[in-house]
Design an enzyme around this catalytic site. Structure first.
Site, PDB file in Angstrom:
ATOM      1  N   LYS A  28       0.813  -1.182  -0.016  1.00 44.94           N
ATOM      2  CA  LYS A  28       0.062  -0.100  -0.071  1.00 44.94           C
ATOM      3  C   LYS A  28       0.985   1.251   0.177  1.00 44.94           C
ATOM      4  O   LYS A  28       0.618   2.359  -0.804  1.00 44.94           O
ATOM      5  CB  LYS A  28      -1.072   0.037   1.092  1.00 44.94           C
ATOM      6  N   THR A  29       2.018   1.430   0.640  1.00 43.57           N
ATOM      7  CA  THR A  29       2.784   2.487   0.633  1.00 43.57           C
ATOM      8  C   THR A  29       3.315   2.792  -0.749  1.00 43.57           C
ATOM      9  O   THR A  29       3.404   3.871  -1.028  1.00 43.57           O
ATOM     10  CB  THR A  29       3.991   2.375   1.414  1.00 43.57           C
ATOM     11  N   ASP A 212      -3.371   7.294   4.658  1.00 41.75           N
ATOM     12  CA  ASP A 212      -2.893   6.044   4.730  1.00 41.75           C
ATOM     13  C   ASP A 212      -3.541   5.418   6.208  1.00 41.75           C
ATOM     14  O   ASP A 212      -3.853   6.544   7.040  1.00 41.75           O
ATOM     15  CB  ASP A 212      -1.293   6.188   5.111  1.00 41.75           C
ATOM     16  N   GLU A 213      -3.447   4.243   6.328  1.00 40.35           N
ATOM     17  CA  GLU A 213      -4.101   3.521   7.616  1.00 40.35           C
ATOM     18  C   GLU A 213      -5.563   4.360   7.979  1.00 40.35           C
ATOM     19  O   GLU A 213      -5.861   4.551   9.057  1.00 40.35           O
ATOM     20  CB  GLU A 213      -3.248   3.773   8.750  1.00 40.35           C
ATOM     21  N   GLN A 243      -6.746  -4.665  10.288  1.00 36.48           N
ATOM     22  CA  GLN A 243      -5.383  -3.780  11.213  1.00 36.48           C
ATOM     23  C   GLN A 243      -6.003  -2.734  11.969  1.00 36.48           C
ATOM     24  O   GLN A 243      -5.205  -1.873  12.205  1.00 36.48           O
ATOM     25  CB  GLN A 243      -4.362  -3.525  10.113  1.00 36.48           C
ATOM     26  N   ARG A 591       3.894  -9.120  10.559  1.00 33.62           N
ATOM     27  CA  ARG A 591       5.060  -8.097  10.271  1.00 33.62           C
ATOM     28  C   ARG A 591       6.385  -9.014   9.762  1.00 33.62           C
ATOM     29  O   ARG A 591       7.201  -8.522   9.416  1.00 33.62           O
ATOM     30  CB  ARG A 591       5.552  -7.340  11.756  1.00 33.62           C
TER      31      ARG A 591
END
Length: 659
Positions: A28-29, A212-213, A243, A591
């Site tokens: 996504k980044t 983002d997020e 998340q 992660r």
DNA sequence: GGTGAGCTTCTTTAC
DNA sequence: GAAGCTCACC
């Protein structure tokens, strides 16, 4: 590496609002940074009119770096990459007059605002009551409610109390020329709602928003997004409902669905290919998260290799657990030439880092602790910051109270209480009241003298402040305030003294690096930084909370303390928030790129007594076939780890025995 | 009246 | 297992 079709679609879709549902590790980044490039290079939007909003400053910095790399040769001057809170701060620094704030206003951190609340509550209120009121108040603010609205909606006596405190609290903050974290979003929203001219100006200023997020936005952040994006809906939100781990601080995952209602032409793109995790790890993650109810189930898949089993360490206690983790890391480093910074140890609460630090130190493994009581929490740093704040903003009572006691100068609680009374009478802040001779005259001579001495130093520094950089002011006030001398007297050995002075120097250097801006403005920015954001960890094992780990990835991840009551946390169990705890565990699992280690102690010390631990219920939710349990019986104790760290472990045991 | 010593409290996560 | 509070001392 090229984009996959879904990623490409997300990058190129600019004609209507876009929601990207991006699973863990789905790039996504990359989508966000590529999209910034696309907007500038293909859509010819000026970089200065684009804002990418992240949740932490660390994420912002990483995104900026990645964007700049990608934007080589493209004019990226003026691109905004920051957190919601930094954006709100920038807004208020420009529009401070409209918000009723004076230049140099302060930002109250959690501690400052807690002490204001405490002051407003009946004397002797217990910690629970204070925490409850603070939480309710912050919640109301995150939902964008005014004190009046909060009072109207209050259902319980406690909610009414919180609404009442909220009202007084805002008056107090206004008198201090201060805002708190929640206000950084709430005030811009209120101003944008009230003034069409502001809306127009800011919509012109920011033509495209990338968030983002997104699953972690709260009510006011969503409102801010809508106000800035306007009816055009020129935005891309990227998020993952699995998340969402910040509901406890007002994040509302409903915002994901709200977007579809508020913007009927919303396009939704789902990213399901994971580029990060070994298949086994991904399967484990999918299995765990499947225990949560889903509106739109997604199935993450990966083209990576199967990878090794997930190792579960059963240890005797926290020390043993830490020792296991440390020696395993050392093994990885020696055997596989793994870089330290490819390893991360994740835990639920900051206090869990202690035994880990000890064990890592003994094996001489470099580590870096993110967040928690790091740098900014250091007493000497907070003291210097308090001085800077009260220099920039004479109305900042919280800063005044801290500065006047740093170092101790015979101004104690009684004097301050009397000063407070008089300040109230005259409708002045503490510092302004302390400047007046009639106020000082009403105090015992000795106290008045001490206070006057403080005010003189303060005045001298304030005059000097204009002519020097924030960094130099920092160094000067550390000396002139007497803090340096007090610290020297306080520290027994020279090394400790040096280290603590080093913290202050580090602060000064941060100011140097932060560049332009007055000391007051820089301090405001600093308030938004968590310890994790500021420093570059270098090649060291990363120690951090599961919350802090979101958005990061590591080859080797150790999740420690899989105890029922810790992960999931006791209070979350009680309040029925088990699903968020499960998501937190899910974040931790995802992660890991190649190896995942889970561990728990069988016994822990609690209340001084040894208590038996129930292993986390989440362990039972993992696919048993993917697990390799180590240490259930002593003979199985990881042999190779012992080989590599035998001597050090003996030293470790000796050390723990000392405590 | 300030300060430090010693006793009791409850222990998430963080912008 | 540390921060907050009370009490005695300076």
């Amino acid at each position: 590496m090229s984009l996959n079709p879904a990623q490409r679609a997300a990058v190129e879709h600019c004609d209507s609002p876009l929601l990207v549902l991006a699973g863990a590790g789905s790039g996504k980044t990359r989508v966000i940074t590529e999209k910034i490039r696309h907007l500038i290079a293909v859509r010819h939007l000026s970089a200065a009119k684009i804002a990418a909003i992240t949740f932490t400053n660390k994420a912002a910095r990483e995104m900026r770096e990645r964007a700049e790399k990608l934007l080589r040769g493209v004019d990226s001057e003026g691109l905004t990459v920051c957190t919601f809170h930094s954006l709100g701060l920038k807004f208020l620094q420009i529009e401070h007059a409209a918000a009723g704030l004076r230049r140099g206003f302060s930002i109250f951190d959690t501690d400052d605002s807690a002490s204001v609340v405490k002051d407003l509550m009946p004397r002797g209120s217990n910690a629970q009551a204070l925490a409850a009121v603070r939480a309710l108040m912050s919640r109301a603010k995150a939902d964008g409610l005014s004190p009046e609205q909060a009072a109207e909606r209050a259902q319980s006596p406690r909610e009414r109390e919180a609404a009442d405190v909220y009202g007084q609290y805002q008056k107090r903050l206004a008198a201090f020329n201060a805002v708190d974290f929640d206000d950084l979003i709430r005030l811009p929203v209120a101003l944008l709602e009230a003034h069409e001219s502001l809306r127009e100006a800011w919509r012109e200023r920011l033509r495209y928003l990338l968030v983002d997020e997104y699953q972690d936005t709260n009510g006011t952040q969503y409102a801010l997004l809508k106000l800035l994006a306007g009816p055009r809906g020129a935005f891309t939100c990227v998020g993952d409902d699995d998340q969402s781990i910040y509901a406890w601080r007002g994040a509302d995952p409903e915002n994901l669905h709200r977007l579809g209602t508020d913007y009927p032409n919303l396009r939704v793109i789902t990213l399901e290919q994971n580029y990060r995790c070994a298949r086994r790890i991904l399967r484990a993650a999918n299995t765990v998260i499947a225990h949560n109810p889903h509106l739109h189930p997604k199935q993450l898949w990966s083209e990576h290799a199967e990878g090794e089993s997930i190792r579960v360490f059963e240890c005797s206690d926290h020390e043993h657990e830490a020792e296991r983790v440390a020696s395993e890391i050392q093994f990885l480093a020696q055997k596989h030439k793994t870089a330290w910074n490819e390893c991360a140890v994740l835990f639920r609460g900051n206090h869990q880092s202690r035994p880990l630090e000890k064990a890592l130190q003994l094996l001489r493994i470099p580590y870096h602790l993110s967040g928690g009581t790091a740098f900014l929490e250091r007493a000497e740093v907070k003291d210097v910051l308090a001085w800077l704040r009260v220099i920039a903003n004479p109305d900042d009572d919280a800063a005044f109270l801290r500065a006047v006691a740093a170092p101790k100068r015979e101004v104690g609680s009684t004097t301050l209480a009397r000063l407070g009374e008089m300040a109230n009478q005259f409708h002045l802040s503490l510092a302004r009241a302390a400047e007046r001779t009639d106020v000082l005259g009403n105090l015992p001579a000795r106290s008045a003298n001490a206070l006057d001495g403080f005010m003189r130093v303060l005045a001298t520094l304030r005059r000097a402040a204009h002519a020097m950089s924030a960094a130099d002011l920092c160094r000067k006030l550390f000396q002139d305030s007497g803090q340096a001398a007090a610290l020297r007297a306080e520290c027994r050995d020279e090394a400790l003294f040096e280290r603590r002075c080093g913290n202050v120097e580090e602060l000064a250097q941060w100011f140097d690096a932060a560049g332009k801006g007055s000391a007051g403005e820089l301090v405001a920015q600093l308030a938004l930084l968590t310890a994790a954001d500021r420093d570059s960890p270098g090649n060291a094992v990363r120690l951090m909370t599961l919350h802090a780990a979101k958005g990061l990835e590591f080859a080797h991840v150790f999740i420690v303390g899989l105890e029922d009551g810790l992960l999931p946390h006791e209070s979350s169990i009680e309040e029925g928030r088990i699903e968020e705890e499960r998501r937190l565990f899910y974040v931790g699992i995802t992660r890991a790129k190649t190896l995942l280690h889970l561990s728990y102690p069988r016994r822990v010390k609690r209340f001084g007594e040894v208590v038996k631990v129930t292993p986390s219920r989440f362990l039972d939710e993992l696919p048993a076939a993917e697990l390799h349990v180590v240490g259930r019986d002593a003979a199985q104790d990881s042999e190779r780890s012992r080989e590599h760290a035998g001597a050090a472990i003996a030293r470790l045991r000796a050390l723990f025995a000392e405590d």
